[in-house]
Motif scaffolding. Structure first.
Motif, mmCIF file in Angstrom:
data_model
loop_
_atom_site.group_PDB
_atom_site.id
_atom_site.type_symbol
_atom_site.label_atom_id
_atom_site.label_comp_id
_atom_site.label_asym_id
_atom_site.label_seq_id
_atom_site.Cartn_x
_atom_site.Cartn_y
_atom_site.Cartn_z
ATOM 1 N N ARG A 114 0.831 -1.209 0.000
ATOM 2 C CA ARG A 114 0.000 0.000 0.000
ATOM 3 C C ARG A 114 0.871 1.268 0.000
ATOM 4 N N ASP A 115 1.593 1.503 1.071
ATOM 5 C CA ASP A 115 2.348 2.758 1.194
ATOM 6 C C ASP A 115 3.458 2.824 0.142
ATOM 7 N N GLY A 116 3.972 1.641 -0.221
ATOM 8 C CA GLY A 116 5.012 1.600 -1.240
ATOM 9 C C GLY A 116 4.437 1.790 -2.634
ATOM 10 N N VAL A 148 5.488 2.718 15.366
ATOM 11 C CA VAL A 148 6.276 3.765 14.709
ATOM 12 C C VAL A 148 6.423 3.456 13.220
ATOM 13 N N HIS A 149 6.463 4.517 12.431
ATOM 14 C CA HIS A 149 6.437 4.398 10.967
ATOM 15 C C HIS A 149 7.421 5.441 10.419
ATOM 16 N N PHE A 150 8.636 4.989 10.160
ATOM 17 C CA PHE A 150 9.666 5.942 9.742
ATOM 18 C C PHE A 150 9.957 5.840 8.252
ATOM 19 N N HIS A 151 10.174 7.000 7.661
ATOM 20 C CA HIS A 151 10.713 7.034 6.292
ATOM 21 C C HIS A 151 12.213 7.312 6.413
ATOM 22 N N ASP A 152 12.957 6.828 5.406
ATOM 23 C CA ASP A 152 14.419 6.827 5.551
ATOM 24 C C ASP A 152 15.106 7.925 4.732
ATOM 25 N N GLY A 156 11.601 6.696 0.490
ATOM 26 C CA GLY A 156 10.869 5.508 0.879
ATOM 27 C C GLY A 156 10.778 5.271 2.378
ATOM 28 N N ASN A 157 9.935 4.292 2.691
ATOM 29 C CA ASN A 157 9.812 3.829 4.074
ATOM 30 C C ASN A 157 11.084 3.079 4.459
ATOM 31 N N LEU A 158 11.240 2.868 5.741
ATOM 32 C CA LEU A 158 12.290 1.969 6.216
ATOM 33 C C LEU A 158 12.106 0.615 5.520
HETATM 34 MG MG MG Z 1 4.835 5.734 4.992
#
Ligand code: MG
Ligand code: HMG
Length: 299
Positions: free
Chosen positions: A14-16, A205-209, A247-249
């Motif tokens: 989804r988020d990707g 927790v929801h981190f982007h890198d 992107g996300n982690l």
């Molecule tokens: Mg995200």
């Protein structure tokens, strides 16, 4: 000091994929979700029942849910911003839904076309219907460590929105560093503030890198007692409404770190990495996972 088990919420499908420029074929999405489940991912955010005018990449989420082969014990979830999205999610037999608010007024307007307060009012019927259907609801809060339009966001604002979502019936709040500007100090400040009002067992927790801080921030979160971490296979993602967000982690990097700390996830790193290489090959893009790059150099 560290938990024995971390719940990894895989948000790549989804988020990707919502952030891909070209439309990803249905069969590619289905293969990805099935390979993630086969690798041991137990929580897979598999689609989004939002307006296809806003996010065309997720327009076929109903078909994704219809055609995936479901593994027993895996929770397949989807985003639902309103009653229309909720009804679509129910027809698709999702296991869990998520509503998504923001800690930044400007981001709320850009992302869901209403103020934070209006968004909470719109989510209430979704939460009421979910309760009637015994469906768990996750609440996202975006821009918790910074906003692309407003810059700094105060930890008290994040706490207020998170608390409202919990009071409305969400069982878990995922704190999103949507543009990936957070550092360990800022993460610690935020979690310290939130923990004054919310038990961190309800917090993910929801981190982007974007700036390479995601794993360091996860470590801080684990030290504070957080045991739920979101990540996306191969570091997929960004945010259609947050320019410059990378992107996300990457899930591979997260699982490698947790394995090294003897923290269980239930995920097989080898199969996970292969699933990541497969989706990147299908997208014709390089992986954003350091672990996948190292793995590739050995095969
Ligand atoms: Mg995200
Ligand atoms: P709107 O345009 O303000 O309101 O959208 P509307 O209710 O008037 O709807 C307009 C049109 O959309 C209508 O169609 C509706 O039927 C349709 P029309 O009459 O024009 O033909 N519509 C829908 N269609 C399908 N499913 C629905 C639906 N709802 C309305 N559920 C709305 C408001 C919230 C719907 C819109 O702004 C929207 O869909 N936004 C989605 C934005 C989004 O998905 N963003 C990405 C997810 S958030 C994120 O990625 C951050 C996160 O990952 C955390 C992090 O990374 O930090 C969670």
């Amino acid at each position: 000091m560290y938990p024995p088990y971390v719940k990894v919420v895989e948000v790549g499908p989804r988020d990707g994929l919502q952030n891909e420029q070209s439309i990803v074929p249905l069969h590619t999405k289905i293969t990805l979700i099935e390979q993630l489940a086969a690798a041991g991912c137990q929580y897979i955010e598999s689609g989004s029942f939002v307006s296809p005018k806003w996010v065309p990449q997720m327009a076929d989420s109903g078909l994704v849910f219809k055609h995936i082969t479901r593994h027993p014990g895996v929770h397949y979830s989807a985003l639902t911003p309103n009653a229309e999205g909720f009804r679509a999610a129910i027809s698709s037999s999702v296991d869990e839904i998520a509503v998504f608010a923001s800690a930044s007024e400007s981001f709320s307007q850009k992302n869901i076309n209403c103020s934070i307060q209006q968004s909470l009012v719109r989510f209430q019927p979704v939460l009421d219907m979910a309760r009637a259907h015994h469906l768990p609801v996750r609440g996202y809060v975006s821009c918790v460590l910074g906003c692309p339009y407003e810059g700094n966001i105060s930890p008290s604002k994040v706490t207020t929105v998170s608390k409202s979502l919990l009071d409305m019936g969400c069982y878990e709040i995922s704190l999103g560093d949507t543009i990936g500007v957070g550092t360990p100090n800022k993460t610690a400040q935020l979690l310290n503030k939130i923990s004054e009002e919310i038990d961190l067992k309800h917090v993910a927790v929801h981190f982007h890198d974007t700036y390479g801080q995601a794993l360091a921030n996860v470590l801080i979160a684990l030290q504070h007692g957080v045991t739920v971490v979101d990540s996306a296979i191969s570091g997929l993602g960004g945010c259609p409404y947050a320019q410059g967000a990378s992107g996300n982690l990457a899930t591979e990097d997260l699982v490698y770190m947790l394995n090294g700390m003897a923290i269980k996830t239930g995920i097989d790193l080898h199969k996970l990495t292969q699933a990541g290489l497969n989706i990147m090959q299908a997208l014709n893009k390089p992986t954003q996972s350091k672990v996948a790059l190292a793995f590739k150099s050995h095969i």
